[in-house]
Write a protein that holds these residues in place. Sequence first.
Motif, PDB file in Angstrom:
ATOM      1  N   SER A 135       1.006  -1.196  -0.087  1.00 29.55           N
ATOM      2  CA  SER A 135      -0.094   0.113  -0.312  1.00 29.55           C
ATOM      3  C   SER A 135       0.705   1.417   0.066  1.00 29.55           C
ATOM      4  O   SER A 135       2.048   1.657   0.061  1.00 29.55           O
ATOM      5  CB  SER A 135      -0.804  -0.297   1.376  1.00 29.55           C
ATOM      6  OG  SER A 135      -0.033   0.607   2.781  1.00 29.55           O
ATOM      7  N   ARG A 183      -0.791  -0.174  -6.391  1.00 30.41           N
ATOM      8  CA  ARG A 183      -0.736  -2.272  -6.431  1.00 30.41           C
ATOM      9  C   ARG A 183      -0.518  -2.636  -7.606  1.00 30.41           C
ATOM     10  O   ARG A 183      -1.587  -3.481  -7.616  1.00 30.41           O
ATOM     11  CB  ARG A 183      -1.586  -2.621  -5.077  1.00 30.41           C
ATOM     12  CG  ARG A 183      -1.463  -1.797  -3.872  1.00 30.41           C
ATOM     13  CD  ARG A 183      -2.336  -3.363  -2.705  1.00 30.41           C
ATOM     14  NE  ARG A 183      -3.272  -3.542  -3.600  1.00 30.41           N
ATOM     15  CZ  ARG A 183      -3.963  -4.175  -3.379  1.00 30.41           C
ATOM     16  NH1 ARG A 183      -2.931  -5.787  -3.433  1.00 30.41           N
ATOM     17  NH2 ARG A 183      -5.199  -4.871  -4.528  1.00 30.41           N
ATOM     18  N   SER A 193      -6.102  -0.536  -0.699  1.00 27.42           N
ATOM     19  CA  SER A 193      -4.850   0.036  -0.727  1.00 27.42           C
ATOM     20  C   SER A 193      -5.524   1.743  -1.799  1.00 27.42           C
ATOM     21  O   SER A 193      -6.769   1.819  -2.563  1.00 27.42           O
ATOM     22  CB  SER A 193      -3.737  -0.308  -1.949  1.00 27.42           C
ATOM     23  OG  SER A 193      -3.071   0.526  -1.599  1.00 27.42           O
ATOM     24  N   ASP A 252      -9.771  -7.942  -5.751  1.00 27.45           N
ATOM     25  CA  ASP A 252      -9.672  -6.184  -4.886  1.00 27.45           C
ATOM     26  C   ASP A 252     -10.261  -4.934  -5.525  1.00 27.45           C
ATOM     27  O   ASP A 252     -10.573  -4.346  -4.611  1.00 27.45           O
ATOM     28  CB  ASP A 252      -8.069  -6.669  -4.623  1.00 27.45           C
ATOM     29  CG  ASP A 252      -7.757  -7.094  -4.220  1.00 27.45           C
ATOM     30  OD1 ASP A 252      -7.514  -8.210  -3.743  1.00 27.45           O
ATOM     31  OD2 ASP A 252      -5.787  -7.496  -4.965  1.00 27.45           O
ATOM     32  N   MET A 268      -2.130  -6.373  -6.767  1.00 25.63           N
ATOM     33  CA  MET A 268      -3.532  -5.706  -6.961  1.00 25.63           C
ATOM     34  C   MET A 268      -4.513  -7.439  -8.061  1.00 25.63           C
ATOM     35  O   MET A 268      -4.205  -6.945  -8.780  1.00 25.63           O
ATOM     36  CB  MET A 268      -4.741  -4.474  -7.168  1.00 25.63           C
ATOM     37  CG  MET A 268      -4.406  -4.282  -8.893  1.00 25.63           C
ATOM     38  SD  MET A 268      -5.056  -3.079  -8.716  1.00 25.63           S
ATOM     39  CE  MET A 268      -5.143  -2.370 -10.140  1.00 25.63           C
ATOM     40  N   ASP A 323      -9.337   0.593  -5.380  1.00 22.20           N
ATOM     41  CA  ASP A 323      -9.149  -0.777  -5.386  1.00 22.20           C
ATOM     42  C   ASP A 323      -9.558  -1.167  -3.535  1.00 22.20           C
ATOM     43  O   ASP A 323      -8.836  -0.035  -2.832  1.00 22.20           O
ATOM     44  CB  ASP A 323      -7.919  -0.810  -5.554  1.00 22.20           C
ATOM     45  CG  ASP A 323      -6.906  -1.896  -4.777  1.00 22.20           C
ATOM     46  OD1 ASP A 323      -6.881  -3.061  -4.044  1.00 22.20           O
ATOM     47  OD2 ASP A 323      -5.143  -1.355  -4.647  1.00 22.20           O
TER      48      ASP A 323
END
Length: 463
Positions: A71, A304, A300, A311, A307, A297
């Motif tokens: 994150s 990322r 985060s 997500d 991911m 997301d």
Amino acid sequence: MKSRPVGPGPLLVLLVLLLLRAASVRGVQRPRRYTPDWQSLDSRPLPDWFDKAKFGVFVHWGVFSVPAWGSEWFWWHWKGEGLPQYEQFMSDNYPPGFSYADFGPQFTARFFHPEAWTDLFQASGAKYVVLTTKHHEGFTNWPSPVSWNWNSKDVGPHRDLVGELGKALRKRNIRYGLYHSLLEWFHPLYLLDKKNGFKTQYFVRAKTMPELYDLVNRYQPDLIWSDGEWECPDTYWNSTEFLSWLYNDSPVKEQVVVNDRWGQNSSCHHGGYYNCQDKFKPESLPDHKWEMCTSIDKLSWGFRRNMVMGDIASECEIISELVQTVSLGGNYLLNIGATKDGLIVPIFQERLFAVGKWLSVNGEAIYSSKPWRIQLEKNTTSVWYTSRESAVYAIFLHWPENGVLNLASPVTTSTTQITMLGIQKDLKWSTDPEEGLLIYLPQLPLFTLPIEFGWTIKMTGVH
């Protein structure tokens, strides 16, 4: 014989005083001044552009976009907490001795085209955009005069990212908000103040406040999205002094809006509108203007590389949250993370385009709307209400199986008219003493409707 100075006679002075008093009586008064205390600052009316806007896009972007793993709290998880998975990530991917500062030159923003970003934001239907100017890592996305060699002009892009995006947004009349973290995890002066129990303010005077004043004077933002307040009281941050200047004397004193993160215990109590906490969802209509900030997301705020689709919030989830938020009087601020190169990845673009498509049909029920006397009708179709001038809007999230929408709350009159946004003709309806208002939906295959979920019924002549 000395000449006497010529001055206004007593009658002229009296006449001027009478005119000034008359002007005051007619309402021509000096602008109100706000004093540096919460009672005064909280009494400032919120500029109405913010309540009308309803939907904004949040962008998290910084040096944390280089590792792009875990994150945007990467540095803290790695060095502040020493989490084993972050230690392992670094040993697997970077040479020994690699420091967080070494990520700086790799934050290139090479493919950052502010006009392209703005095209996307405009297509999403966003009325305001909030950009990270500085996260808790301390790196500034503008040439901050008090962040030497840790800013986007000296290191990495060698560009003023905040200024470039601002210029592009202004051309499209999209409001510009600046996210700014009050604290910096590893700044020596902040660590010194922390060691002193925050009885000293070396960091605030040398770093935080000079940056806030610089951001306001340089970019004249419409919104300041403050964060990083939680370790200290507002008296440490000098928040009320800054806000009184912002409201009284700054170049944006008329239109600027701020949130509520200005010190311990100020969240949900003091400031402009309330965030309360990340992803805040009230159960009922709050009595103060608020904003829900959430991220596409779910794990985060920053981009990322690791991911996965599971997500990512679905279109349906995002539209449902937007509808619920606006029905309860809030604004919906939807976050994306940009890559170190300055790209917005296709899945984020796709979600923003989907919101824009939905708003192109249903925006009338969202922008400039007000909460109605009933916000939610808890039936099988999940109906959320908004209102605008004389119209009432019922947004239903599930299409009834029998094609008849049953609403218990609206009371019809002899002038009632009912339509569906995106469909030209009026809808047939009837009332039933037990079931209330029955609206007969268009007999069309769902795939031929202009949108796939979140349909809006517009009613006039109801109360």
